[in-house]
Design a protein around this motif. Structure first.
Motif, PDB file in Angstrom:
ATOM      1  N   PRO A  75      -9.707  -2.920  -2.327  1.00 45.14           N
ATOM      2  CA  PRO A  75      -8.517  -2.284  -1.758  1.00 45.14           C
ATOM      3  C   PRO A  75      -8.625  -2.190  -0.236  1.00 45.14           C
ATOM      4  O   PRO A  75      -9.741  -2.133   0.310  1.00 45.14           O
ATOM      5  CB  PRO A  75      -8.510  -0.894  -2.405  1.00 45.14           C
ATOM      6  CG  PRO A  75      -9.929  -0.642  -2.799  1.00 45.14           C
ATOM      7  CD  PRO A  75     -10.513  -1.987  -3.124  1.00 45.14           C
ATOM      8  N   ASN A 125       5.548  -3.218 -12.167  1.00 51.46           N
ATOM      9  CA  ASN A 125       5.466  -2.964 -10.725  1.00 51.46           C
ATOM     10  C   ASN A 125       5.231  -1.480 -10.490  1.00 51.46           C
ATOM     11  O   ASN A 125       5.654  -0.633 -11.278  1.00 51.46           O
ATOM     12  CB  ASN A 125       6.751  -3.399 -10.014  1.00 51.46           C
ATOM     13  CG  ASN A 125       6.953  -4.905 -10.053  1.00 51.46           C
ATOM     14  OD1 ASN A 125       5.987  -5.656  -9.915  1.00 51.46           O
ATOM     15  ND2 ASN A 125       8.182  -5.340 -10.256  1.00 51.46           N
ATOM     16  N   TYR A 181       5.324   1.901  -7.700  1.00 54.22           N
ATOM     17  CA  TYR A 181       5.972   2.468  -6.515  1.00 54.22           C
ATOM     18  C   TYR A 181       5.344   3.829  -6.236  1.00 54.22           C
ATOM     19  O   TYR A 181       5.217   4.661  -7.150  1.00 54.22           O
ATOM     20  CB  TYR A 181       7.477   2.624  -6.736  1.00 54.22           C
ATOM     21  CG  TYR A 181       8.179   1.317  -7.034  1.00 54.22           C
ATOM     22  CD1 TYR A 181       8.725   0.547  -6.008  1.00 54.22           C
ATOM     23  CD2 TYR A 181       8.283   0.854  -8.346  1.00 54.22           C
ATOM     24  CE1 TYR A 181       9.356  -0.653  -6.273  1.00 54.22           C
ATOM     25  CE2 TYR A 181       8.913  -0.344  -8.630  1.00 54.22           C
ATOM     26  CZ  TYR A 181       9.452  -1.092  -7.590  1.00 54.22           C
ATOM     27  OH  TYR A 181      10.075  -2.278  -7.863  1.00 54.22           O
ATOM     28  N   ILE A 182       4.947   4.052  -4.980  1.00 58.30           N
ATOM     29  CA  ILE A 182       4.413   5.354  -4.569  1.00 58.30           C
ATOM     30  C   ILE A 182       5.438   5.992  -3.657  1.00 58.30           C
ATOM     31  O   ILE A 182       5.743   5.469  -2.575  1.00 58.30           O
ATOM     32  CB  ILE A 182       3.059   5.207  -3.852  1.00 58.30           C
ATOM     33  CG1 ILE A 182       2.025   4.564  -4.789  1.00 58.30           C
ATOM     34  CG2 ILE A 182       2.561   6.569  -3.367  1.00 58.30           C
ATOM     35  CD1 ILE A 182       0.672   4.344  -4.143  1.00 58.30           C
ATOM     36  N   ALA A 238       8.000   3.552  -2.463  1.00 57.46           N
ATOM     37  CA  ALA A 238       7.570   2.339  -1.763  1.00 57.46           C
ATOM     38  C   ALA A 238       6.726   1.471  -2.698  1.00 57.46           C
ATOM     39  O   ALA A 238       5.859   1.993  -3.418  1.00 57.46           O
ATOM     40  CB  ALA A 238       6.755   2.708  -0.526  1.00 57.46           C
ATOM     41  N   SER A 253       3.898  -0.727  -4.342  1.00 57.69           N
ATOM     42  CA  SER A 253       2.449  -0.689  -4.215  1.00 57.69           C
ATOM     43  C   SER A 253       1.838  -1.679  -5.201  1.00 57.69           C
ATOM     44  O   SER A 253       2.450  -2.033  -6.210  1.00 57.69           O
ATOM     45  CB  SER A 253       1.920   0.725  -4.491  1.00 57.69           C
ATOM     46  OG  SER A 253       0.536   0.796  -4.292  1.00 57.69           O
ATOM     47  N   LYS A 254       0.641  -2.120  -4.916  1.00 63.72           N
ATOM     48  CA  LYS A 254      -0.029  -3.130  -5.736  1.00 63.72           C
ATOM     49  C   LYS A 254      -0.644  -2.506  -6.993  1.00 63.72           C
ATOM     50  O   LYS A 254      -1.183  -1.391  -6.952  1.00 63.72           O
ATOM     51  CB  LYS A 254      -1.133  -3.806  -4.914  1.00 63.72           C
ATOM     52  CG  LYS A 254      -1.929  -4.874  -5.673  1.00 63.72           C
ATOM     53  CD  LYS A 254      -2.992  -5.477  -4.774  1.00 63.72           C
ATOM     54  CE  LYS A 254      -3.837  -6.482  -5.536  1.00 63.72           C
ATOM     55  NZ  LYS A 254      -3.046  -7.632  -6.023  1.00 63.72           N
ATOM     56  N   VAL A 289      -3.840   1.840  -9.473  1.00 62.89           N
ATOM     57  CA  VAL A 289      -3.011   1.845  -8.271  1.00 62.89           C
ATOM     58  C   VAL A 289      -3.733   2.667  -7.202  1.00 62.89           C
ATOM     59  O   VAL A 289      -4.216   3.774  -7.478  1.00 62.89           O
ATOM     60  CB  VAL A 289      -1.622   2.459  -8.553  1.00 62.89           C
ATOM     61  CG1 VAL A 289      -0.784   2.501  -7.273  1.00 62.89           C
ATOM     62  CG2 VAL A 289      -0.892   1.694  -9.653  1.00 62.89           C
ATOM     63  N   GLU A 290      -3.828   2.123  -5.999  1.00 64.10           N
ATOM     64  CA  GLU A 290      -4.456   2.860  -4.899  1.00 64.10           C
ATOM     65  C   GLU A 290      -3.478   3.902  -4.373  1.00 64.10           C
ATOM     66  O   GLU A 290      -2.332   3.589  -4.040  1.00 64.10           O
ATOM     67  CB  GLU A 290      -4.832   1.892  -3.777  1.00 64.10           C
ATOM     68  CG  GLU A 290      -5.556   2.554  -2.619  1.00 64.10           C
ATOM     69  CD  GLU A 290      -5.787   1.595  -1.469  1.00 64.10           C
ATOM     70  OE1 GLU A 290      -6.579   1.934  -0.572  1.00 64.10           O
ATOM     71  OE2 GLU A 290      -5.178   0.498  -1.468  1.00 64.10           O
ATOM     72  N   VAL A 291      -3.931   5.171  -4.296  1.00 65.27           N
ATOM     73  CA  VAL A 291      -3.058   6.230  -3.792  1.00 65.27           C
ATOM     74  C   VAL A 291      -3.718   6.901  -2.580  1.00 65.27           C
ATOM     75  O   VAL A 291      -4.931   7.148  -2.572  1.00 65.27           O
ATOM     76  CB  VAL A 291      -2.774   7.294  -4.881  1.00 65.27           C
ATOM     77  CG1 VAL A 291      -1.914   6.717  -5.990  1.00 65.27           C
ATOM     78  CG2 VAL A 291      -4.060   7.856  -5.460  1.00 65.27           C
ATOM     79  N   HIS A 349       1.788  12.908  -4.355  1.00 61.71           N
ATOM     80  CA  HIS A 349       2.615  11.715  -4.462  1.00 61.71           C
ATOM     81  C   HIS A 349       3.179  11.581  -5.880  1.00 61.71           C
ATOM     82  O   HIS A 349       2.626  12.100  -6.848  1.00 61.71           O
ATOM     83  CB  HIS A 349       1.810  10.452  -4.133  1.00 61.71           C
ATOM     84  CG  HIS A 349       1.165  10.490  -2.787  1.00 61.71           C
ATOM     85  ND1 HIS A 349       1.855  10.279  -1.616  1.00 61.71           N
ATOM     86  CD2 HIS A 349      -0.134  10.753  -2.432  1.00 61.71           C
ATOM     87  CE1 HIS A 349       1.031  10.386  -0.593  1.00 61.71           C
ATOM     88  NE2 HIS A 349      -0.193  10.672  -1.055  1.00 61.71           N
ATOM     89  N   VAL A 360       3.919   8.575  -8.399  1.00 59.94           N
ATOM     90  CA  VAL A 360       3.662   7.158  -8.676  1.00 59.94           C
ATOM     91  C   VAL A 360       4.490   6.757  -9.893  1.00 59.94           C
ATOM     92  O   VAL A 360       4.396   7.388 -10.950  1.00 59.94           O
ATOM     93  CB  VAL A 360       2.170   6.904  -8.948  1.00 59.94           C
ATOM     94  CG1 VAL A 360       1.921   5.424  -9.219  1.00 59.94           C
ATOM     95  CG2 VAL A 360       1.327   7.403  -7.789  1.00 59.94           C
TER      96      VAL A 360
END
Length: 777
Positions: free
Chosen positions: A653, A699, A701-702, A705, A707-708, A719-721, A726, A728
């Motif tokens: 990441p 897909n 979204y965080i 937006a 996110s991968k 998912v990287e947070v 937040h 997700v």
């Protein structure tokens, strides 16, 4: 179809099939709607034990089609398109699975019959089994309008096709039944469409609907048959120097173009799934499973030569020539008279327009179906698409259609030919071969060991049984040949008995074959306590259950899809290649969020809760990055890997995670088939792990937006947070589905528009009838 257009499709030969006997003895006509009513009534009678007698279909209908149709119909009834099925194998695509046939029109209609959160098996069965009426009526119309035969010959062909061995044996596979039922109508419109734009468009729409029935093998085989038919039709016209406009080739191609366009809504997502499924790789050795043997050819005369696999397990002789499912995969029987008249047409009517084509296709289909017992299949296996499928014997569907078409032309000789013309060399050879095979079996000349070395001698009983079952139609054939050879009997006096014998023969052969007493809904209620326990617990906490371990299985394999409980097992040939981390059993169960499981206590299995399972979502503050290959090796070999505190991912990441926040929280606030919402609170950057099967259509979204999504533990998601609070959201957003939907919608609108345009143009080009001259006083 106009008379001029119909004339173009009929056999161009001096001995027209439309020749009638003398005016004193006309052939009674059958109104088209009466014929449709006849086939509807025959389908009701043939399947009466299921439709009205409290019996049910079995095997794959119960294991796969019933729970999947229930899941699809109940989801759609709630206004949800079920892209993802989280209830089997830990989760896998649903609508992308071509075999669910989600978009097939009659499947969509079943949504209207959902009651108390489930779909009735009875409703499903009515939709499936009344397609046999469609099959018969379609073949009737094809034979009458394309082959140019009389109503009774067309009726005979329709009976042979709708109630012949292969389509009847495949009742447990709705996809095959649907495609076989629609194909005669497709072929009818296809041939008419070579001369007419409207019919070309109609053929494309029907073919697209047929594709949506969801059986790739039938789709390939019938498309191949259409391609061969187009080549034959255009070549025939060229050789006959018939006038043919430049648009004929285009009109021959339009149906497939339209069909693929309509099918795109299913095709593109299915291609996405196929590349990730376990069915992607097919070896030649595996593909030939389900080939005909040369001994199977004898079942054209002796249908129960190898015994039978029936739903009720009441067969006098159970199937013994290989695996039990080969009983229905190798069912090539179409009836003694249909076989005879098909052979008769091929030998005595070769100059008729379509006889060479259907004779060659019948022979080709049988030789292809032999699989590794003949060289043709190996050639085709080296071609694209053909190398993805198994069970060559399913080419029998092409044999069934082609031979039944021939039988209509042969049956016409009852009305058309005199005594001298009717029983020539071809008729004697065909009838003689059938009768000799029957006699040889009846007197004990055949032995089971000839077909399967090492089989028990008791299997010989099925040979005598098969010969006995064939006695009535074979003797009727002998009587028919004698009557035609030594008397001038013909016309309805022979046609009606032949049809009656064929009905009795096919109904005796197939009625009740797939009928069982067990209601599928009852089979899915065999463990009510267990189901209620898991369902109530999963309503409080999202976890999974494992109800199968080795040979022990507590519920039906697709029980999860039926009752909407999340299970780790299921039944689906298109299961993903990666459904869970390939690691040690307990570690795998923990990572897959399995709370409820079979627990072995001595020899007796028990079902209870596990305490070590990981939650469905979890924050990790330590990562280990390994390539896919190395990650799989690590999980398989390192039993000390700390999967509880270290997440294994395949890409580094951009932001380093940590330090550890013991107070970090991740919780699911919304969970549905197509969307998951997780609330996260962390004082440091972290990896949000989700015990959800990785699939590229998802897909993340965080806070809105993109996110991968990383692949974690080789088959799950992460998912990287960043630090902070937040939201997700993971959504199933298949680009393949979006693109396919637009293509299908555009194709449908253009097809409808094109049909209306050409209809108005034809209407405008048709001259108005001149007013009648006034009568002279």
């Amino acid at each position: 179809m106009s008379k001029a257009q119909l004339k173009r499709t009929q056999p161009a030969h001096p001995k027209s099939l439309d020749r009638r006997p003398s005016a004193e003895k006309p052939i009674p006509e059958i109104n088209v709607w009466i014929a449709v009513g006849i086939f509807a009534a025959l389908a009701l009678i043939f399947h009466s034990s299921i439709l009205m007698g409290g019996k049910f279909l079995w095997e794959d209908f119960v294991e796969q089609e019933f729970p999947f149709r229930t899941f699809a119909a109940t989801s759609l009834a709630q206004g949800v398109l079920p892209h993802w099925n989280p209830y089997i194998f830990g989760g896998m695509p649903f609508m992308a699975d071509i075999q669910t046939a989600f978009w097939y029109p009659t499947n969509l209609l079943q949504t209207l019959f959902v009651s108390d959160g489930h779909l009735s098996a009875g409703v499903m069965q009515w939709f499936i089994l009344m397609h046999y009426a469609v099959a018969g009526a379609g073949m009737y119309l094809f034979a009458k309008r394309i082959l140019g035969v009389d109503d009774w010959s067309a009726l005979f062909a329709g009976i042979a096709y709708a109630f012949g061995g292969f389509i009847v044996a495949q009742a447990i596979h709705q996809m095959i039944v649907y495609q076989m039922a629609l194909f005669p109508l497709v072929a009818l419109a296809f041939i008419a469409g070579i001369d007419n734009w409207r019919y070309s468009i109609v053929s494309g729409i029907l073919l697209g609907v047929m594709y949506l029935a969801g059986h790739p093998q039938s789709t390939l085989f019938f498309t191949f048959l259409l391609a061969m038919l187009a080549i034959y039709e255009l070549t025939f016209r060229t050789m006959r120097k018939e006038r043919m406009d430049a648009g004929a080739i285009i009109r021959a191609a339009i149906p497939v173009i339209i069909a693929i366009g309509l099918f795109a809504i299913q095709l593109l997502p299915s291609q996405e799934l196929a590349g990730l499924s376990r069915r992607e790789v097919m070896t030649y050795e595996k593909s030939v499973d389900g080939s005909l043997s040369f001994g199977n050819l004898l079942t054209l005369v002796l249908p129960r030569l190898f015994g039978v696999t029936d739903g009720a397990h009441e067969a006098k002789v159970p199937f013994w020539n290989g695996a039990y499912y080969l009983s229905w995969e190798t069912a090539i029987y179409i009836g003694i008279f249909p076989l005879f008249f098909g052979i008769l047409a091929a030998m005595q009517n070769w100059k008729r327009k379509y006889v060479p084509f259907f004779a060659c296709m019948s022979l080709f289909a049988i030789l292809f179906a032999l699989g590794d017992h003949f060289f043709i299949y190996r050639i085709f296996f080296n071609l694209p698409l053909f190398d993805k499928l198994r069970t060559p014997a399913r080419m029998s569907m092409v044999f069934s259609f082609s031979m039944c078409a021939l039988s209509a032309i042969g049956f016409r000789s009852i009305f058309e030919r005199t005594k001298k013309e009717a029983i020539g060399t071809g008729a004697l050879v065909g009838a003689g071969a059938i009768i000799l095979v029957w006699i040889y079996a009846l007197v004990g000349g055949l032995h089971a060991s000839s077909f399967l070395p090492g089989v028990a001698a008791e299997a010989d009983a099925s040979i005598g049984w098969a010969a006995g079952l064939a006695t009535f139609p074979v003797l009727a054939l002998a009587a028919y040949v004698l009557a035609r050879k030594f008397s001038d009997l013909r016309g309805m006096i022979l046609a009606i008995p032949v049809i009656a014998v064929t009905l009795i023969e096919l109904f005796t052969y197939g009625m009740g074959l797939n009928a069982v007493a067990d209601n599928p809904a009852d089979l899915f209620r065999e463990q009510p306590q267990l189901i209620d326990q898991v369902k109530q617990d999963q309503a409080k906490e999202i976890t999974r259950a494992r109800t199968r371990m080795g040979s022990q299985i507590l519920v039906k394999r697709n029980q999860g899809a039926y009752d909407r409980i999340q299970l780790i097992e299921g039944y689906n040939p298109l299961v993903l290649q990666r459904v869970s981390p390939e690691t040690f059993p307990e570690e795998q169960a923990d990572l897959m969020n399995i709370k409820w499981s079979i627990i072995q206590h001595g020899q007796q299995p028990d079902f209870g809760a596990r305490s070590t399972y990981l939650p469905r979502v979890k924050l990790y503050y330590k990562t280990e990055v390994r390539s896919d290959t190395m990650a799989r090796v690590l999980l398989k070999t390192d039993s000390l890997f700390d999967y509880r505190n270290t997440i294994l991912i395949e890409e580094q990441p951009p932001t380093a995670v940590g330090p550890l926040d013991a107070a970090g929280i991740a919780s699911i606030t919304h969970y549905s088939e197509n969307e998951i919402t997780v609330k996260v609170k962390t004082a440091a950057p972290a990896m949000l792990f989700l015990s959800e099967v990785y699939y590229p259509a998802w897909n993340a979204y965080i806070d809105g937006a993109p996110s991968k999504i990383y692949r974690a533990f080789t088959s799950l998601r992460a998912v990287e947070v960043p630090a902070g609070e937040h939201t997700v959201v993971l959504k199933y957003e298949s680009k393949a589905f979006a693109t396919g939907s637009m293509i299908s919608l555009a194709t449908l609108l253009l097809s409808i528009g094109g049909f209306v345009f050409f209809m108005l143009r034809e209407k405008k080009a048709t001259p108005e009838p001149e007013p009648a001259a006034p009568e002279q006083a």
